[in-house]
Each structure stands twice: as structure tokens, then as C-alpha cells.
Scaffold this motif. Structure first.
Motif, mmCIF file in Angstrom:
data_model
loop_
_atom_site.group_PDB
_atom_site.id
_atom_site.type_symbol
_atom_site.label_atom_id
_atom_site.label_comp_id
_atom_site.label_asym_id
_atom_site.label_seq_id
_atom_site.Cartn_x
_atom_site.Cartn_y
_atom_site.Cartn_z
ATOM 1 N N THR A 19 0.825 -1.209 0.000
ATOM 2 C CA THR A 19 0.000 0.000 0.000
ATOM 3 C C THR A 19 0.859 1.259 0.000
ATOM 4 N N ILE A 20 1.916 1.268 0.768
ATOM 5 C CA ILE A 20 2.813 2.425 0.843
ATOM 6 C C ILE A 20 3.590 2.597 -0.460
ATOM 7 N N LEU A 21 4.144 1.503 -0.973
ATOM 8 C CA LEU A 21 5.041 1.571 -2.128
ATOM 9 C C LEU A 21 4.325 1.875 -3.443
ATOM 10 N N ARG A 34 -8.259 -8.125 -4.164
ATOM 11 C CA ARG A 34 -9.272 -7.630 -5.101
ATOM 12 C C ARG A 34 -9.529 -6.141 -4.896
ATOM 13 N N ALA A 35 -9.656 -5.722 -3.652
ATOM 14 C CA ALA A 35 -9.885 -4.306 -3.347
ATOM 15 C C ALA A 35 -8.674 -3.473 -3.767
ATOM 16 N N PHE A 36 -7.480 -4.018 -3.562
ATOM 17 C CA PHE A 36 -6.251 -3.323 -3.954
ATOM 18 C C PHE A 36 -6.223 -3.073 -5.459
ATOM 19 N N ILE A 37 -6.533 -4.103 -6.248
ATOM 20 C CA ILE A 37 -6.527 -3.969 -7.704
ATOM 21 C C ILE A 37 -7.606 -2.987 -8.144
ATOM 22 N N ASN A 64 -10.434 -16.221 -2.082
ATOM 23 C CA ASN A 64 -10.889 -15.525 -0.880
ATOM 24 C C ASN A 64 -9.968 -14.368 -0.472
ATOM 25 N N ASP A 65 -9.110 -13.935 -1.363
ATOM 26 C CA ASP A 65 -8.195 -12.826 -1.072
ATOM 27 C C ASP A 65 -8.897 -11.501 -1.406
ATOM 28 N N PHE A 66 -9.793 -11.103 -0.534
ATOM 29 C CA PHE A 66 -10.603 -9.915 -0.772
ATOM 30 C C PHE A 66 -9.777 -8.636 -0.707
ATOM 31 N N TRP A 67 -8.731 -8.630 0.110
ATOM 32 C CA TRP A 67 -7.870 -7.443 0.167
ATOM 33 C C TRP A 67 -7.227 -7.204 -1.193
#
Length: 161
Positions: A75-77, A105-108, A100-103
Motif C-alpha cells: 500500500t505504501i510503495l 481484489r480491493a487493492f486492484i 478468498n483474497d478480498f484485500w
């Protein structure tokens, strides 16, 4: 569940292996000292690639604390790195996301959203009336000899629309 005695780590880089070992001994996320070029974004891109590798490996071996630390680093980089570079990095370092990697998906989704808000300047379409300069020819020659992944073309097209 007992921890395995040997972890096969041939699939990760030395930098990601370093972070993994540091985490196992200290519960912290520490990268190797950067010895590459300091101009441009090369250091940030290398660290982001390492963070994705660490994220993938931490998922593989169920190291929840390291997953969280890798998420923070990613998130920082990613702040000042182009969406296309991020996509290429995760395709190499985290090629198969878990369902199940919802984080992730949200990141993309957030990465694409930011790309729409601040799109890179697209290359102008060449028309028959354009005058060709030496610079145009040099850029054209570079583009002709460069492979471009389909997902990059798709995202660039969507951003231009």
C-alpha cells in the motif's frame, strides 16, 4: 498443525527470502539494503516486487502477521507507481490470487480507480498528415520492437475511453 521442517523457497528472490527470515526471527518486515541505482523509481519498483513475493509466500505458509506487514508495504510503495507497472509486478510475483483474497481484489480495484482519476498521457494516434520527426521515428522504433501484454493494452484502452 505442525510446521514443516523444510520450506521450499526456490520460487522466491533473495530479497523476499531475506524478508521472510527477518520476519521469522524478529516479527518485523525488513528488506535488504538497496544497492541499485537511486534515480527514477527502480528502488520503489524492486521493493514493491519483493513485497508481492513476500505476500504470496506468507499466504502459502499461512503467516498471517507477515501477510499484514506485506499489505502495508504494498500500500505504501504503490503510491507513485504507474498502474501498468503494478499490474506487471503482480503478474510476476503473485500470479494466482486466491479466491478468498478480498484485500487483493480491493487493492486492484483501487489501483484501477486511481489510474482512471489520473491517467497517464496516452500516445497520440498517428494520422496521415502528421510530419515525422527523428524523435517520432525513435519512439516508433522502440514501440515496434516491444511486446505489450494484452491486459496492458486493454487497461490503456479503457483509460483512454
Amino acid at each position: 498443525m505442525a510446521a514443516p521442517k523444510h520450506l521450499p523457497l526456490h520460487h522466491i528472490s533473495r530479497s523476499a527470502g531475506h524478508v521472510l527470515v527477518q520476519y521469522l526471527y524478529t516479527d518485523t518486515y525488513r528488506t535488504m539494503i538497496w544497492i541499485g541505482p537511486t534515480d527514477g523509481q527502480k528502488e520503489m519498483i524492486a521493493k514493491l516486487r519483493t513485497a508481492f513475493e513476500v505476500y504470496d509466500t506468507a499466504h502459502k505458509y499461512d503467516l498471517k502477521g507477515l501477510v499484514e506487514l506485506a499489505r502495508e508495504q504494498i500500500t505504501i510503495l504503490r503510491k507513485d507507481i504507474d498502474a501498468f507497472i503494478i499490474i506487471n509486478i503482480f503478474k510476476e510475483a503473485y500470479p494466482t490470487a486466491k479466491a478468498n483474497d478480498f484485500w487483493f481484489r480491493a487493492f486492484i480495484k483501487d489501483t484501477i480507480k486511481k489510474a482512471f482519476e489520473q491517467p497517464a498521457t496516452p500516445l497520440p494516434a498517428k494520422t496521415a498528415t502528421d510530419e515525422t520527426t527523428a524523435t517520432d521515428l525513435a519512439v516508433e522504433e522502440q514501440l515496434v520492437n516491444q511486446d505489450l501484454p494484452f491486459d496492458n493494452i486493454l487497461l490503456q484502452g479503457a483509460l483512454e475511453v
